[in-house]
Scaffold this active site. Structure first.
Site, PDB file in Angstrom:
ATOM      1  N   ASP A 105     -14.522  15.820   1.621  1.00 10.76           N
ATOM      2  CA  ASP A 105     -15.978  15.671   0.638  1.00 10.76           C
ATOM      3  C   ASP A 105     -15.729  15.597  -0.672  1.00 10.76           C
ATOM      4  OD1 ASP A 105     -17.964  14.098  -0.095  1.00 10.76           O
ATOM      5  OD2 ASP A 105     -19.374  16.649   0.456  1.00 10.76           O
ATOM      6  N   ARG A 155     -15.286  12.041  -5.472  1.00 16.05           N
ATOM      7  CA  ARG A 155     -16.106  11.181  -7.508  1.00 16.05           C
ATOM      8  C   ARG A 155     -16.480  12.295  -8.158  1.00 16.05           C
ATOM      9  NH1 ARG A 155     -21.286   7.192  -4.627  1.00 16.05           N
ATOM     10  NH2 ARG A 155     -21.458   9.362  -3.309  1.00 16.05           N
ATOM     11  N   PHE A 212     -14.779  14.683  -8.518  1.00 15.99           N
ATOM     12  CA  PHE A 212     -13.368  15.463  -8.521  1.00 15.99           C
ATOM     13  C   PHE A 212     -13.182  14.729  -9.222  1.00 15.99           C
ATOM     14  CE2 PHE A 212      -8.512  15.372  -9.142  1.00 15.99           C
ATOM     15  CZ  PHE A 212      -8.653  16.017  -8.835  1.00 15.99           C
ATOM     16  N   ASN A 236     -22.323   5.947   4.497  1.00 19.65           N
ATOM     17  CA  ASN A 236     -21.399   5.339   3.313  1.00 19.65           C
ATOM     18  C   ASN A 236     -21.784   3.662   3.065  1.00 19.65           C
ATOM     19  OD1 ASN A 236     -18.732   7.352   4.123  1.00 19.65           O
ATOM     20  ND2 ASN A 236     -20.753   8.442   2.726  1.00 19.65           N
ATOM     21  N   SER A 270     -23.145  16.574   8.858  1.00 21.70           N
ATOM     22  CA  SER A 270     -23.756  14.955   8.103  1.00 21.70           C
ATOM     23  C   SER A 270     -23.276  13.748   9.773  1.00 21.70           C
ATOM     24  CB  SER A 270     -22.938  15.080   6.988  1.00 21.70           C
ATOM     25  OG  SER A 270     -23.180  15.525   5.638  1.00 21.70           O
TER      26      SER A 270
HETATM   27  C1  IPE Z   1     -15.563  11.081  -0.169  1.00 21.05           C
HETATM   28  O1  IPE Z   1     -15.930  11.861  -1.158  1.00 21.05           O
HETATM   29  C2  IPE Z   1     -15.604  10.126   0.600  1.00 21.05           C
HETATM   30  C3  IPE Z   1     -16.072   9.429   0.953  1.00 21.05           C
HETATM   31  C4  IPE Z   1     -17.632   9.293   1.904  1.00 21.05           C
HETATM   32  C5  IPE Z   1     -16.067   8.011   1.386  1.00 21.05           C
HETATM   33  P1  IPE Z   1     -16.736  11.155  -2.476  1.00 21.05           P
HETATM   34  O2  IPE Z   1     -17.286   9.394  -2.654  1.00 21.05           O
HETATM   35  O3  IPE Z   1     -18.705  11.167  -1.115  1.00 21.05           O
HETATM   36  O4  IPE Z   1     -17.070  11.447  -3.569  1.00 21.05           O
HETATM   37  P2  IPE Z   1     -18.717  12.983  -3.709  1.00 21.05           P
HETATM   38  O5  IPE Z   1     -19.566  13.987  -2.843  1.00 21.05           O
HETATM   39  O6  IPE Z   1     -19.921  12.070  -4.604  1.00 21.05           O
HETATM   40  O7  IPE Z   1     -18.349  13.524  -5.233  1.00 21.05           O
HETATM   41 MG    MG Z   2     -20.048  12.728  -1.137  1.00 22.32          MG
END
Ligand code: IPE
Ligand code: MG
Length: 261
Positions: free
Chosen positions: A39, A42, A44, A88, A218
């Site tokens: 997790d 984004r 990052f 997602n 989750s």
């Molecule tokens: C994890 O990172 C990858 C997926 C769920 C596809 P996120 O996309 O959830 O990134 P954040 O948590 O919004 O920073």
């Molecule tokens: Mg996430």
């Protein structure tokens, strides 16, 4: 320049710490099956100022390759990662397409990866494939097909996966078999039910790790993680370092030791 010198010193200190941790972790049994909720891709990307936030997913993919190497190095036999949940799918179209494109590319890559064949890693994908586009399904089948005879390591990727859906699927299956007279209510125990899940031929995870500071499961492997150790770490997935991985293993080992006393 002073900054270069301090960087050299901090890199050297980091490497020394990493080596010490690796040495410590190798003194005791490592978890057989590690599951990871990856997790923070984004966040990052935003944190390091990448122009396109979706590039965080590419960085996340690169991190997963590294983590697989670490598992091979310390002897973790089974790695299961949560790559994409049924929730997602509700993300913006552009992001879902970007991720699907990455999955299609990555499963082909995994199927061709020399390391996968050298170490005899069997690749499996869990989830509802009906929710995936044909090019992703084909790439998954390619990776699974090229590795299905392997038995040294297992690498499982949950894509379009939800724990409750997995359980419901299994229940529907059992009900159909019961209606057909193939199952008696007395047959339905934990072992029987476990065999109906995506993880039918796998032991439950010993350790479940989640990055990015969120402390939730989750909808990941709800049935399977009933007795797993949980470990949460604050770093975002693409920023996950080898020392974070080793600390998680060490923490697992310390808890095991305490139970043993
Ligand atoms: C994890 O990172 C990858 C997926 C769920 C596809 P996120 O996309 O959830 O990134 P954040 O948590 O919004 O920073
Ligand atoms: Mg996430």
């Amino acid at each position: 320049m002073p900054t270069d010198i301090s960087k050299i010193i901090s890199d050297a200190a980091y490497q020394a710490y990493e080596r010490r941790l690796l040495h410590q972790v190798k003194q005791a049994p490592v978890p057989h099956h590690v599951a990871i909720i990856m997790d923070g891709n984004r966040r990052f990307a935003r944190e390091i100022g990448l122009g396109n936030v979706l590039d965080g997913h590419v960085k996340g993919r690169d991190k997963l390759e590294e983590v697989l190497e670490w598992c091979l190095e310390v002897g973790v036999r089974i790695l299961t990662v949560f790559a994409f949940s049924t929730e997602n799918i509700r993300r913006a179209n552009e992001e879902v397409q970007h991720l699907m494109h990455l999955f299609a590319e990555n499963f082909r890559r995994v199927g061709d990866d020399e390391r996968v064949h050298r170490h005899k890693i069997r690749v499996s994908v869990f989830g509802n494939r009906e929710l995936l586009p044909p090019e992703v399904i084909e790439a998954i089948e390619y990776a699974e097909g090229r590795t299905e005879q392997y038995d040294q390591y297992r690498f499982n990727v949950a894509v379009a996966y939800g724990g409750r859906e997995e359980i419901l699927r299994a229940i529907r299956d059992v009900v159909l078999d019961a209606q057909a007279g193939k199952v008696d209510p007395d047959d339905v125990d934990e072992k029987f039910f476990s065999k109906r899940l995506y993880t039918a031929d796998l032991p439950d995870p010993d350790l479940v790790l989640r990055t990015s500071g969120e402390e939730r499961i989750s909808n990941f492997l709800l049935w399977q993680l009933a007795y797993s150790e949980l470990y949460f770490v604050d770093v975002y997935w693409p920023g996950f370092r080898k020392i974070d991985f080793l600390r998680a293993l060490r923490s697992y080992q310390m808890r095991q030791r305490r139970y043993g006393e």
